[in-house]
Each structure stands twice: as structure tokens, then as C-alpha cells.
Design an enzyme around this catalytic site. Sequence first.
Site, short mmCIF file in Angstrom:
data_model
loop_
_atom_site.label_atom_id
_atom_site.label_comp_id
_atom_site.label_asym_id
_atom_site.label_seq_id
_atom_site.Cartn_x
_atom_site.Cartn_y
_atom_site.Cartn_z
CG ASN A 1 -0.48 -0.20 2.42
OD1 ASN A 1 0.60 -0.67 2.61
ND2 ASN A 1 -1.14 0.15 3.47
CD GLU B 1 5.23 -0.50 12.94
OE1 GLU B 1 4.19 -0.27 13.01
OE2 GLU B 1 6.20 -0.36 13.68
CB CYS C 1 -1.89 0.05 8.45
SG CYS C 1 -0.90 1.28 8.57
P1 NAD Z 1 0.65 -9.22 3.49
O1 NAD Z 1 0.76 -9.44 4.90
O2 NAD Z 1 -0.04 -10.10 2.65
O3 NAD Z 1 2.09 -9.01 2.88
C1 NAD Z 1 3.24 -8.13 3.24
C2 NAD Z 1 4.49 -8.87 3.02
O4 NAD Z 1 4.61 -9.96 3.45
C3 NAD Z 1 4.32 -8.83 1.32
O5 NAD Z 1 5.79 -8.46 1.01
C4 NAD Z 1 4.33 -10.37 1.17
O6 NAD Z 1 4.82 -10.86 0.03
C5 NAD Z 1 5.07 -10.88 2.57
N1 NAD Z 1 4.78 -12.24 2.86
C6 NAD Z 1 3.48 -12.94 2.60
N2 NAD Z 1 3.50 -14.11 3.20
C7 NAD Z 1 4.70 -14.42 3.66
C8 NAD Z 1 5.45 -15.40 4.62
N3 NAD Z 1 4.80 -16.35 5.12
N4 NAD Z 1 6.78 -15.15 5.18
C9 NAD Z 1 7.30 -13.81 4.71
N5 NAD Z 1 6.80 -12.81 4.14
C10 NAD Z 1 5.51 -13.08 3.57
O7 NAD Z 1 0.14 -7.77 3.31
P2 NAD Z 1 -0.43 -6.71 2.36
O8 NAD Z 1 -1.88 -7.22 1.84
O9 NAD Z 1 0.62 -6.46 1.34
O10 NAD Z 1 -0.53 -5.39 3.22
C11 NAD Z 1 -1.89 -5.18 3.76
C12 NAD Z 1 -1.55 -5.25 5.56
O11 NAD Z 1 -0.49 -4.62 5.84
C13 NAD Z 1 -2.82 -4.88 6.14
O12 NAD Z 1 -3.10 -5.73 7.35
C14 NAD Z 1 -2.36 -3.56 6.66
O13 NAD Z 1 -3.04 -3.30 7.94
C15 NAD Z 1 -1.10 -3.77 6.79
N6 NAD Z 1 0.02 -2.43 7.04
C16 NAD Z 1 0.30 -2.33 8.16
C17 NAD Z 1 1.09 -1.15 8.59
C18 NAD Z 1 1.57 -0.54 9.61
O14 NAD Z 1 2.51 0.17 9.70
N7 NAD Z 1 0.96 -0.98 10.87
C19 NAD Z 1 1.41 -0.19 7.28
C20 NAD Z 1 0.86 -0.58 5.99
C21 NAD Z 1 0.09 -2.03 5.91
#
Ligand code: NAD
Length: 482
Positions: free
Chosen positions: A161, A257, A291
Site C-alpha cells: 500500500n 507493524e 493501516c
Molecule cells: P501481507 O501480509 O499479505 O504481505 C506483506 C508482505 O509480506 C509482502 O511482501 C508479502 O509478500 C510478504 N509475505 C506474505 N507471506 C509471507 C510469509 N509467509 N513469510 C514472509 N513474508 C511473507 O500484507 P499486504 O496485503 O501486502 O498489506 C496489507 C496489510 O499490511 C494490512 O493488514 C495492513 O494493515 C498492513 N499494514 C500495516 C502497516 C503498519 O504500519 N502497521 C502499514 C501498512 C500496511
Amino acid sequence: MATSTVMELKEEVPLWIGDQPVITSTTRTISIPYDGTPVATVCEADESALERAVAAAEEGAKAMAALTLYERAEILDRMRALLARDAEEFARLIASESGKPIREARTEVDRGQQTLLASADAARGLHGEVVPMDAGPAGKGRWGITVREPLGIVAAITPFNFPLNLGLHKIGPALAAGNSVIHKPSENTPLTALRFASLTHEAGLPRGAYNVVTGDGEKVGDWLVRNDRLAMITFTGSIPVGEQIRAHAGLRRVTLELGNNSSLIVEPDADLDFIVPRAVTGSFAHSGQVCVSVQNIYLHEVIAGEFIRRFVEGARALKIGHPLDDSTEVSSMIDVDQARRVEQWINEARGAGARVLAGGVRRGATIEPTVLDDVLPHLPISCQEAFGPVVSLHRYTHLEDAIERVNSGNYGLQVGLCTQNLQTAFRAARALHYGGVIVNDVPAYRADHMPYGGARHSGIGREGPRYAIEEMTELKLICWRA
Ligand code: NAD
């Protein structure tokens, strides 16, 4: 409308390892989520590329640790200047691969510069302290100092995002601390990180200090998480993935995060002229895929009617369109599957008696800005993270009840509270169990140098370069007998 000029990218965008482009045999096509127009074909990391990245990062970590704080800060300053120079190109890249409206993508690039500035400041300000050993009975004749030392290789795993700024929140402080980085951006949005790699080269970052490997999370991300040669994993993303990472990281350091289902509480004395337009932006920016996007609004019954009238009007007026069109305010979600999930949650709420005051319609990956009233609080659209352009409205009579409801779930990233009464604000701020309480603004507010992170299931550790640098260094005590 400048929608036809997508990015002029090479046929195959390579990985970036050891200060060099690296081609692999597996590729993925990246498309604009709004209409499916292809943007580029990107190489994905295989096992040999990953091994190569770790070897390069080991060399990079040695080189970074040998740099002075001044030298690290100078490199980060140069990256910031280069990002400012190429700002529009980065904004178009972010808009193309993530579907974020170009106006918001420009803001992300501005914020990325602030993150680099704060990272350079964090490098300049990194210091230990003198420990008064003789304040304890065993300390006579002894002196102590602390120093902060780099950890080694930091794995940065980031979501779709904010392809630029959420990466920089990890890369900036990791380099400031004297570590090297292996960055695994989202498989949906790898182009921005790969383009940023060329800036790190231009800025004079040592070879191997920044490496980008792309691909599926379950393969590439998990491989990194399980590799003991990496000292730390800093992750931003969803709670289920965060839980897996924590389980696989063993004793290595982890920053998480994670998600939120952010609430805004509006007291009867709130300044509606200010907060209603802020709430519209805070709810629907990047189609709610932020988020700390506003998902639940708790309205005191006295102002509920007026707030809802103005808020619904604002939501309906938002212009939906192509992300590269300057006038677009809402474009699409990251893909059709995610939009279908949100549509299903809306329909489930409808079926349970919710009223749709605005939106509620899906076209492809786009969901119209949606406002729901009379939502049952245990439904996913309210109590789980929607991560889409949907807001549920709730009413309350006593602030204590609103606080109890807002505290009742598992999430705890940021919450917004609007009141002109100082005492009410302080009392409520202490009672809200969140990583950040934003008084008189939306929970989506963030300045890039502030401490940022979640309580409860929303995360572990804090970002904001001055805070992240502490997570990314080892505190060493040196104690000697004089
Ligand atoms: P996601 O958890 O699907 O993926 C995030 C990253 O993790 C990607 O690069 C993905 O390829 C990787 N990933 C997926 N499975 C993995 C595994 N088993 N091991 C290691 N890496 C893995 O999230 P998304 O759909 O890309 O983003 C949305 C989420 O991110 C929402 O839940 C949102 O709240 C969160 N988010 C949090 C913050 C914050 O600062 N707290 C900021 C932005 C987004």
C-alpha cells in the site's frame, strides 16, 4: 487525461543484488489494478539469487559498519536529494503499480523524503550514555558506557500500500544504524523498490548494503525469515503473516507493524468543520488501504445527525477514476479478489440489517466509497480489518461506553478522538489502549519522524527513524574498573 503514458520500463526489470542488476528466469507481470494495463515484467528471486543476496549483504554489512555516522548521514541526505529530483517519476510508478491516485502518490514521495531526512538525523544523533556504576554497592571504582552497534543484515518485508515510504521506514534507519538490508517488497508492487535501488547506487551506498529480491511471500519472504545469517526481520503487513514470521524467526530480532480497524470518536463539542472533511479523506484515501484508515466512527448522539449528513455528502462527491488522472480521488483496490472480499462483507452487513448510506457498489477492483449505518459490531466489516473504502457508523451517549467499545477488539495501532475539552481529551487518551492516540484529528494522521506502532495484536516495536534505529542496533555496555 495522462492515462496512456504508463511507465517506460525495460521489458524485464531485474533484481538488485550487490549493487548490480540480476536477471532470473522467473518473471511476473505487474499491471495497473484499476484497468489491468500491463506496466512491466519483473524478475523474481530463485534460490541462487537469494543466496547471492545474502553473500552480498554480508559484505555490505561490513562496509556499512565501517562508515562513520557522518558518512552514513551524508549518503542518506544524498538519497533524499535524488528522490526529490526524480519525484514525479516515483509518483507515477507508485500510482501505476499500486493503483493509488497520483495526488496521493506524490504525497508519498514527499513523505519518503521526510523519512530519509529523519533517518539521516537519527544517524547523526545515535549515541550511548555514561552509566553511573558507583550508584550501586558493587560499583565503587568502576565506569560504564553504552554504545549502539549494528546488528548485521536486516530483512525488510513490506506491503503493497505504500511501496516507497514503508520501505524507507526500514531502509533509512537500518542504514543509519550501520546495517545492510535485503528488501522483499510486495509481489504486487516491486517496481518502486527496484527503481529506488538505482538511487542508492547514485548516492554512493557501499556495494551490497541495499539488495532487492522480489517474489511471493510464502517463498521468498519465508526463505529470508528462516535464514539465520539475517540478524533481524522488520515486517509491515497483515497479522496472520506477522504471526508466522514471529514463529519462524526464533531468537532473532523482529519488528512487526500490523493491521488495525481504526476508530474515530467524535464528542459533542468537536469542530465538525475541520473533522468531517478530514474523516472523508482519512476513510477513503487509497480506497481505505491504509493501516490506520478510518473504519469505525463513534458519534455522540448529539452531533450524529449533522456529522452523518456532511460525511455522506463528502463520500458521494469523491471522484472515482484512473490512478494517473490528476483529478482522481478514489481509484481501485489492489486486485479484484480483495474488492470481492470487501463486497461480500458489505453484503453480509446488509443482510444483517445495515443501511447503505453511500456507495456499496463494486466495479472490477473498484469499490465506491461506502458508508454503512446500523452495523452489528461483531460483523467482520466492523471488527476485523476491512482494508477497503468502507466506514461503519456507531452512536453513543457516554464517552466511557465508546472507549470501552473501541478498546474491546484485538487491534491497537492508532485511534482518533475529537473534543475541545482538555480534561476529557487527557482522560480518554490515557484510557485508550493504543500505540497512538490522535487528538482532534483522524487516526490516519502520521508524521514520519514520530514513534509509530501497535499495541495488542497490531504489532511489536516502533517505527519512526529515531525509534527504529534503537530496534536495529545492539546496546553494548562497556564497564571497566579504573
Ligand atoms: P501481507 O501480509 O499479505 O504481505 C506483506 C508482505 O509480506 C509482502 O511482501 C508479502 O509478500 C510478504 N509475505 C506474505 N507471506 C509471507 C510469509 N509467509 N513469510 C514472509 N513474508 C511473507 O500484507 P499486504 O496485503 O501486502 O498489506 C496489507 C496489510 O499490511 C494490512 O493488514 C495492513 O494493515 C498492513 N499494514 C500495516 C502497516 C503498519 O504500519 N502497521 C502499514 C501498512 C500496511
